[in-house]
Write a protein that holds these residues in place. Structure first.
Motif, short mmCIF file in Angstrom:
data_model
loop_
_atom_site.label_atom_id
_atom_site.label_comp_id
_atom_site.label_asym_id
_atom_site.label_seq_id
_atom_site.Cartn_x
_atom_site.Cartn_y
_atom_site.Cartn_z
N UNK A 60 -37.54 33.52 -10.62
CA UNK A 60 -38.24 33.93 -9.41
C UNK A 60 -37.58 35.16 -8.81
N UNK A 61 -38.39 36.14 -8.47
CA UNK A 61 -37.84 37.35 -7.90
C UNK A 61 -38.80 37.93 -6.85
N UNK A 62 -38.61 37.57 -5.57
CA UNK A 62 -37.44 36.86 -5.10
C UNK A 62 -37.85 35.57 -4.39
N UNK A 63 -36.93 34.57 -4.40
CA UNK A 63 -37.12 33.37 -3.60
C UNK A 63 -36.88 33.69 -2.13
N UNK A 64 -37.69 33.08 -1.27
CA UNK A 64 -37.50 33.21 0.18
C UNK A 64 -36.91 31.89 0.66
N UNK A 65 -35.63 31.85 1.07
CA UNK A 65 -34.95 30.59 1.34
C UNK A 65 -35.65 29.66 2.31
N UNK A 66 -36.28 30.21 3.36
CA UNK A 66 -36.87 29.35 4.38
C UNK A 66 -38.07 28.56 3.88
N UNK A 67 -38.60 28.91 2.71
CA UNK A 67 -39.79 28.22 2.22
C UNK A 67 -39.48 26.87 1.59
N UNK A 68 -38.22 26.63 1.22
CA UNK A 68 -37.85 25.37 0.57
C UNK A 68 -36.44 24.95 0.96
N UNK A 69 -36.23 23.65 1.02
CA UNK A 69 -34.90 23.10 1.21
C UNK A 69 -34.01 23.54 0.04
N UNK A 70 -32.72 23.82 0.27
CA UNK A 70 -31.86 24.26 -0.83
C UNK A 70 -31.80 23.25 -1.98
N UNK A 71 -31.93 21.95 -1.68
CA UNK A 71 -31.94 20.97 -2.76
C UNK A 71 -33.17 21.14 -3.64
N UNK A 72 -34.30 21.52 -3.03
CA UNK A 72 -35.53 21.71 -3.80
C UNK A 72 -35.38 22.89 -4.76
N UNK A 73 -34.86 24.00 -4.28
CA UNK A 73 -34.66 25.16 -5.15
C UNK A 73 -33.57 24.90 -6.19
N UNK A 74 -32.52 24.16 -5.84
CA UNK A 74 -31.48 23.83 -6.81
C UNK A 74 -32.05 22.96 -7.92
N UNK A 75 -32.85 21.97 -7.56
CA UNK A 75 -33.44 21.08 -8.57
C UNK A 75 -34.44 21.83 -9.43
N UNK A 76 -35.24 22.71 -8.83
CA UNK A 76 -36.19 23.51 -9.61
C UNK A 76 -35.44 24.43 -10.58
N UNK A 77 -34.35 25.00 -10.12
CA UNK A 77 -33.53 25.85 -10.98
C UNK A 77 -32.97 25.06 -12.16
N UNK A 78 -32.49 23.85 -11.86
CA UNK A 78 -31.95 23.00 -12.92
C UNK A 78 -33.03 22.64 -13.93
N UNK A 79 -34.23 22.34 -13.44
CA UNK A 79 -35.33 21.98 -14.33
C UNK A 79 -35.69 23.14 -15.25
N UNK A 80 -35.83 24.34 -14.67
CA UNK A 80 -36.17 25.51 -15.49
C UNK A 80 -35.06 25.81 -16.48
#
Length: 336
Positions: free
Chosen positions: A58-78
């Motif tokens: 993703x370029x770029x993620x906007x932090x306020x759109x998701x909880x950091x755990x959600x983006x961390x888990x999505x990153x791990x999944x990808x």
């Protein structure tokens, strides 16, 4: 300098990323713009299943759109779906926030968010919004922590650059090239435009459809960062502003950002017809093949290590091929 591509996330993006891989592009980035796009992580997951080599993120993620755990888990999944191919870029939110009526997030929030996100991927216990949490994924639910994914920060000023140096693995920029770009070993630059045919006019139908969406950003950004006076200084600015101001003030951001990076909205079309197209080569990576190559050589000399080209118009393959042909003497491709 590596040659990568970007796509305004749409339902065709997984296939377009697969196409970019076949053509030899180094990496594909997609946008986090939920007000106009399908989900960025779903799109990348589909692309991961259709590709084998190309980097993506993703370029770029906007932090306020998701909880950091959600983006961390999505990153791990990808990362599990495309091991070794994932990179993530964060930004304060131009279209991702402003098209919904919000301003950019603060750099203090960005710093806190990225620290938390990276700590989660390392497997640490973190505190967020007054609560303690950790990635608890058992085997088979995510890769084992730590999960090492490069993080780029979109920054144009000193505050952002400080955070990029402290917390990032590189810089992701667009619209302008800050002087400090040369201080980063990984410096990605996102550009829009089109390679024009010999003898083709700047206001041709091809130039409008393929170069116009990037050109329109000069109006969108002028309005957001400089207000009406900044727009009026542009050729076609009066016509652009008159269309935007037909919309009630509390909804004006919708008129500004409609079609962003995809097509010309009503205001953009009015400006183009009024002669705004004369600035196409000034504000985008557009021109004949030799001019595009010369611009890329300049980018490289100023510290850009990865040019990120977003194709526009109805023929994505042709635009990707045109750009690669112009870039060939300057950049490396594929698995370099």
């Amino acid at each position: 300098m590596d040659v990568s591509c970007a796509f305004p996330t749409d339902l065709d993006s997984p296939d377009n990323i697969a196409l970019a891989e076949r053509l030899g592009y180094h990496r594909a980035w997609v946008y986090d713009t939920p007000q106009q796009s399908p989900d960025v992580w779903m799109t990348l997951a589909l692309a991961a299943q259709r590709t084998e080599r190309i980097g993506m993120g993703p370029g770029v993620l906007v932090p306020s759109l998701r909880h950091p755990m959600v983006n961390a888990t999505a990153t791990a999944t990808l990362s599990a779906l495309a091991p070794g191919r994932v990179a993530v870029a964060f930004g304060t939110g131009f279209t991702g926030r402003r098209a919904m009526g919000y301003g950019a997030i603060s750099w203090a929030f960005m710093e806190s968010y990225i620290r938390t996100y990276r700590a989660l991927l390392r497997g640490e216990v973190v505190e967020w919004e007054g609560a303690r949490m950790q990635m608890l994924h058992p085997d088979g639910h995510a890769p084992a922590r730590p999960i090492d994914v490069p993080v780029l920060i979109s920054a144009l000023g000193p505050k952002g650059n400080k955070i990029a140096n402290e917390l990032g693995d590189g810089l992701f920029t667009t619209l302008q090239l800050p002087d400090f770009i040369a201080d980063h070993s990984w410096a990605a630059y996102l550009a829009w435009g089109t390679v024009l045919d010999e003898g083709e006019d700047d206001d041709s139908e091809h130039a409008r459809s393929a170069g116009g969406p990037g050109w329109a950003l000069s109006f969108h950004s002028a309005y957001e960062f400089g207000g009406p006076d900044a727009v009026l200084a542009l050729p076609g600015g009066e016509e652009w502003l008159s269309v935007v101001e037909e919309t009630p003030r509390d909804q004006r951001h919708l008129a500004v950002h409609a079609g962003h990076c995809v097509e010309l909205n009503a205001a953009d079309q009015a400006a183009w017809r009024a002669g705004g197209s004369t600035t196409l080569q000034d504000v985008t990576l557009s021109g004949r093949r030799d001019r595009v190559r010369s611009l890329l050589e300049d980018y490289s000399s100023r510290g850009v290590t990865e040019v990120v080209f977003q194709p526009c118009g109805s023929n994505v393959q042709a635009e990707l091929e045109r750009f690669l042909d112009a870039a060939e003497p300057v950049v490396s491709k594929g698995d370099t």
